[in-house]
Design a protein around this motif. Structure first.
Motif, PDB file in Angstrom:
ATOM      1  N   SER A 161       0.780  -0.977  -0.078  1.00 32.46           N
ATOM      2  CA  SER A 161       0.086  -0.331   0.015  1.00 32.46           C
ATOM      3  C   SER A 161       0.855   1.225   0.130  1.00 32.46           C
ATOM      4  O   SER A 161       0.556   2.304  -0.705  1.00 32.46           O
ATOM      5  N   LEU A 162       2.192   1.133   0.651  1.00 32.83           N
ATOM      6  CA  LEU A 162       3.099   2.322   0.626  1.00 32.83           C
ATOM      7  C   LEU A 162       4.389   1.681   0.526  1.00 32.83           C
ATOM      8  O   LEU A 162       4.625   0.565   1.208  1.00 32.83           O
ATOM      9  N   GLU A 163       5.152   2.085  -0.389  1.00 34.42           N
ATOM     10  CA  GLU A 163       6.525   1.599  -0.572  1.00 34.42           C
ATOM     11  C   GLU A 163       7.591   2.822  -0.868  1.00 34.42           C
ATOM     12  O   GLU A 163       6.988   3.512  -1.538  1.00 34.42           O
ATOM     13  N   ILE A 164       8.614   2.738  -0.261  1.00 34.96           N
ATOM     14  CA  ILE A 164       9.677   3.732  -0.498  1.00 34.96           C
ATOM     15  C   ILE A 164      10.930   3.053  -1.033  1.00 34.96           C
ATOM     16  O   ILE A 164      11.374   2.079  -0.321  1.00 34.96           O
ATOM     17  N   ASP A 165      11.552   3.623  -2.195  1.00 31.90           N
ATOM     18  CA  ASP A 165      12.737   2.863  -2.741  1.00 31.90           C
ATOM     19  C   ASP A 165      13.904   3.862  -2.651  1.00 31.90           C
ATOM     20  O   ASP A 165      13.682   4.841  -2.192  1.00 31.90           O
ATOM     21  N   ASP A 166      14.981   3.352  -2.990  1.00 28.52           N
ATOM     22  CA  ASP A 166      16.401   4.045  -2.918  1.00 28.52           C
ATOM     23  C   ASP A 166      16.600   5.148  -3.567  1.00 28.52           C
ATOM     24  O   ASP A 166      17.326   5.923  -3.517  1.00 28.52           O
ATOM     25  N   GLN A 167      15.681   5.406  -4.812  1.00 28.94           N
ATOM     26  CA  GLN A 167      15.585   6.525  -5.518  1.00 28.94           C
ATOM     27  C   GLN A 167      14.725   7.666  -4.842  1.00 28.94           C
ATOM     28  O   GLN A 167      14.711   8.531  -5.687  1.00 28.94           O
ATOM     29  N   GLY A 168      14.321   7.575  -4.013  1.00 34.35           N
ATOM     30  CA  GLY A 168      13.385   8.713  -3.424  1.00 34.35           C
ATOM     31  C   GLY A 168      11.930   8.324  -3.983  1.00 34.35           C
ATOM     32  O   GLY A 168      11.130   9.461  -3.786  1.00 34.35           O
ATOM     33  N   ILE A 169      11.530   7.422  -4.746  1.00 39.77           N
ATOM     34  CA  ILE A 169      10.294   7.199  -5.147  1.00 39.77           C
ATOM     35  C   ILE A 169       9.252   6.783  -4.014  1.00 39.77           C
ATOM     36  O   ILE A 169       9.699   5.540  -3.478  1.00 39.77           O
ATOM     37  N   VAL A 170       8.237   7.235  -3.695  1.00 39.81           N
ATOM     38  CA  VAL A 170       7.437   7.103  -2.917  1.00 39.81           C
ATOM     39  C   VAL A 170       5.970   6.499  -3.917  1.00 39.81           C
ATOM     40  O   VAL A 170       5.518   7.360  -4.424  1.00 39.81           O
ATOM     41  N   LYS A 171       5.809   4.994  -3.679  1.00 39.97           N
ATOM     42  CA  LYS A 171       4.572   4.458  -4.251  1.00 39.97           C
ATOM     43  C   LYS A 171       3.340   4.439  -3.229  1.00 39.97           C
ATOM     44  O   LYS A 171       3.691   3.864  -2.149  1.00 39.97           O
ATOM     45  N   ILE A 172       2.374   4.856  -3.650  1.00 42.80           N
ATOM     46  CA  ILE A 172       1.256   4.758  -2.886  1.00 42.80           C
ATOM     47  C   ILE A 172      -0.002   4.410  -3.355  1.00 42.80           C
ATOM     48  O   ILE A 172      -0.373   4.796  -4.441  1.00 42.80           O
ATOM     49  N   ALA A 173      -0.737   3.376  -2.861  1.00 41.46           N
ATOM     50  CA  ALA A 173      -2.006   2.698  -3.482  1.00 41.46           C
ATOM     51  C   ALA A 173      -1.590   2.246  -4.994  1.00 41.46           C
ATOM     52  O   ALA A 173      -2.263   2.691  -5.879  1.00 41.46           O
ATOM     53  N   GLU A 174      -0.395   1.577  -5.156  1.00 40.66           N
ATOM     54  CA  GLU A 174       0.213   1.352  -6.470  1.00 40.66           C
ATOM     55  C   GLU A 174      -0.746   0.473  -7.356  1.00 40.66           C
ATOM     56  O   GLU A 174      -1.032   0.531  -8.600  1.00 40.66           O
ATOM     57  N   PHE A 175      -1.263  -0.705  -6.674  1.00 37.14           N
ATOM     58  CA  PHE A 175      -2.111  -1.494  -7.259  1.00 37.14           C
ATOM     59  C   PHE A 175      -3.578  -1.437  -6.941  1.00 37.14           C
ATOM     60  O   PHE A 175      -4.217  -1.881  -5.786  1.00 37.14           O
ATOM     61  N   ASN A 176      -4.147  -0.885  -7.848  1.00 35.32           N
ATOM     62  CA  ASN A 176      -5.868  -0.737  -7.649  1.00 35.32           C
ATOM     63  C   ASN A 176      -6.295   0.022  -6.597  1.00 35.32           C
ATOM     64  O   ASN A 176      -7.445  -0.244  -6.036  1.00 35.32           O
ATOM     65  N   LEU A 203      -5.872   7.095  -3.320  1.00 33.58           N
ATOM     66  CA  LEU A 203      -5.264   7.980  -2.378  1.00 33.58           C
ATOM     67  C   LEU A 203      -6.375   8.903  -1.689  1.00 33.58           C
ATOM     68  O   LEU A 203      -6.964   9.487  -2.661  1.00 33.58           O
ATOM     69  N   ILE A 204      -6.839   9.062  -0.607  1.00 34.42           N
ATOM     70  CA  ILE A 204      -7.633  10.228  -0.351  1.00 34.42           C
ATOM     71  C   ILE A 204      -6.704  11.151   0.953  1.00 34.42           C
ATOM     72  O   ILE A 204      -6.319  10.692   1.579  1.00 34.42           O
ATOM     73  N   VAL A 205      -6.933  12.167   0.266  1.00 26.87           N
ATOM     74  CA  VAL A 205      -5.979  13.259   1.024  1.00 26.87           C
ATOM     75  C   VAL A 205      -7.095  14.397   1.624  1.00 26.87           C
ATOM     76  O   VAL A 205      -7.681  15.136   0.882  1.00 26.87           O
ATOM     77  N   GLY A 206      -7.003  14.627   3.075  1.00 27.51           N
ATOM     78  CA  GLY A 206      -7.983  15.683   3.646  1.00 27.51           C
ATOM     79  C   GLY A 206      -9.218  15.225   3.747  1.00 27.51           C
ATOM     80  O   GLY A 206     -10.296  16.050   4.057  1.00 27.51           O
ATOM     81  N   GLY A 207      -9.547  14.040   3.814  1.00 26.63           N
ATOM     82  CA  GLY A 207     -10.865  13.430   4.024  1.00 26.63           C
ATOM     83  C   GLY A 207     -10.886  12.131   4.700  1.00 26.63           C
ATOM     84  O   GLY A 207      -9.732  11.417   5.037  1.00 26.63           O
ATOM     85  N   ASP A 208     -11.847  11.705   5.267  1.00 25.30           N
ATOM     86  CA  ASP A 208     -11.719  10.470   6.184  1.00 25.30           C
ATOM     87  C   ASP A 208     -12.173   9.276   5.774  1.00 25.30           C
ATOM     88  O   ASP A 208     -12.210   8.175   6.324  1.00 25.30           O
ATOM     89  N   SER A 209     -12.859   9.232   4.644  1.00 28.83           N
ATOM     90  CA  SER A 209     -13.493   8.097   3.808  1.00 28.83           C
ATOM     91  C   SER A 209     -13.798   8.241   2.441  1.00 28.83           C
ATOM     92  O   SER A 209     -13.461   9.445   1.889  1.00 28.83           O
ATOM     93  N   GLU A 210     -14.222   7.176   1.731  1.00 26.52           N
ATOM     94  CA  GLU A 210     -14.312   7.435   0.231  1.00 26.52           C
ATOM     95  C   GLU A 210     -15.541   8.080   0.122  1.00 26.52           C
ATOM     96  O   GLU A 210     -15.784   8.911  -0.852  1.00 26.52           O
ATOM     97  N   GLY A 267      -5.933   7.408 -12.537  1.00 22.76           N
ATOM     98  CA  GLY A 267      -5.552   8.393 -13.492  1.00 22.76           C
ATOM     99  C   GLY A 267      -6.537   9.613 -13.428  1.00 22.76           C
ATOM    100  O   GLY A 267      -6.600  10.754 -14.348  1.00 22.76           O
ATOM    101  N   ALA A 268      -7.642   9.490 -12.361  1.00 20.81           N
ATOM    102  CA  ALA A 268      -8.692  10.909 -11.991  1.00 20.81           C
ATOM    103  C   ALA A 268      -8.235  11.492 -10.982  1.00 20.81           C
ATOM    104  O   ALA A 268      -7.741  10.911  -9.777  1.00 20.81           O
ATOM    105  N   ILE A 269      -8.294  12.661 -10.829  1.00 14.48           N
ATOM    106  CA  ILE A 269      -8.199  13.681  -9.592  1.00 14.48           C
ATOM    107  C   ILE A 269      -9.337  14.246  -9.113  1.00 14.48           C
ATOM    108  O   ILE A 269      -9.954  14.893 -10.213  1.00 14.48           O
ATOM    109  N   GLN A 270      -9.911  13.920  -8.194  1.00 11.35           N
ATOM    110  CA  GLN A 270     -11.220  14.554  -7.829  1.00 11.35           C
ATOM    111  C   GLN A 270     -10.865  15.677  -6.475  1.00 11.35           C
ATOM    112  O   GLN A 270     -10.242  15.422  -5.674  1.00 11.35           O
TER     113      GLN A 270
END
Length: 179
Positions: free
Chosen positions: A73-88, A91-98, A109-112
């Motif tokens: 669900s969260l992965e950080i690699d040596d190149q500084g790449i942070v992967k969040i919810a990479e597989f299906n 990501l919800i920021v500033g809300g507490d539920s869907e 691919g969609a931003i709301q």
């Protein structure tokens, strides 16, 4: 996962063990911390599988948190790449539920952008000290008469406003299609 014979945890007074088990009670479920031989990874596992891991390496994945099926669900690699919810994931920021009425949601691919007090917007800043911005903003609720889609052109250039055609006297092909 094979438990390490080489890596051991120092528990107390020099006593070592290949893993540590954390339990809420004698009957409760446990979370086990263990080191693996092959990768030097400290892994925390529960009854549903690996919960998260930390790798003793400066290459590849350094830190990962997995969902119940073991997918990161969260992965950080040596190149500084942070992967969040990479597989299906979502990501919800500033809300507490869907179902939350506010916040930013990024999924497939969609931003709301949702707000409960003023129209949502995105600011794009210039390259010099963020001195200037262009704001892409939703109209107020009272101005809507339906859903609006804006399609950008498939070629490079500047999108002109219709008012520019009248002030410059030049014909301008509209690059925005409303549908």
């Amino acid at each position: 996962m094979g438990l390490s014979r080489q890596f051991k945890f120092k528990v107390k007074n020099g006593v070592t063990t290949p893993n540590i088990e954390f339990k809420e009670s004698d009957a409760g479920t446990a979370i086990t911390a263990a080191m693996t031989d092959s990768t030097g990874t400290l892994s925390f596992d529960g009854s549903a599988g690996q919960l998260f891991s930390i790798t003793n390496s400066l290459t590849g994945t350094l830190f990962a948190v997995n969902d119940i099926s073991g997918v990161p669900s969260l992965e950080i690699d040596d190149q500084g790449i942070v992967k969040i919810a990479e597989f299906n994931g979502k990501l919800i920021v500033g809300g507490d539920s869907e179902e939350d009425a506010t916040g930013v949601t990024i999924q497939s691919g969609a931003i709301q952008i949702r707000t409960d007090s003023a129209p949502g917007y995105v600011d794009f800043y210039c390259e010099v000290n963020n001195a200037h911005r262009v704001r892409l903003k939703s109209p107020a609720h009272s101005a809507y008469s339906g859903q609006v889609d804006v399609t950008l052109p498939n070629s490079s250039g500047t999108i002109a406003l219709a008012s520019d055609a009248f002030s410059t006297g030049k014909a301008i092909a509209m690059a925005i299609v409303f549908g």
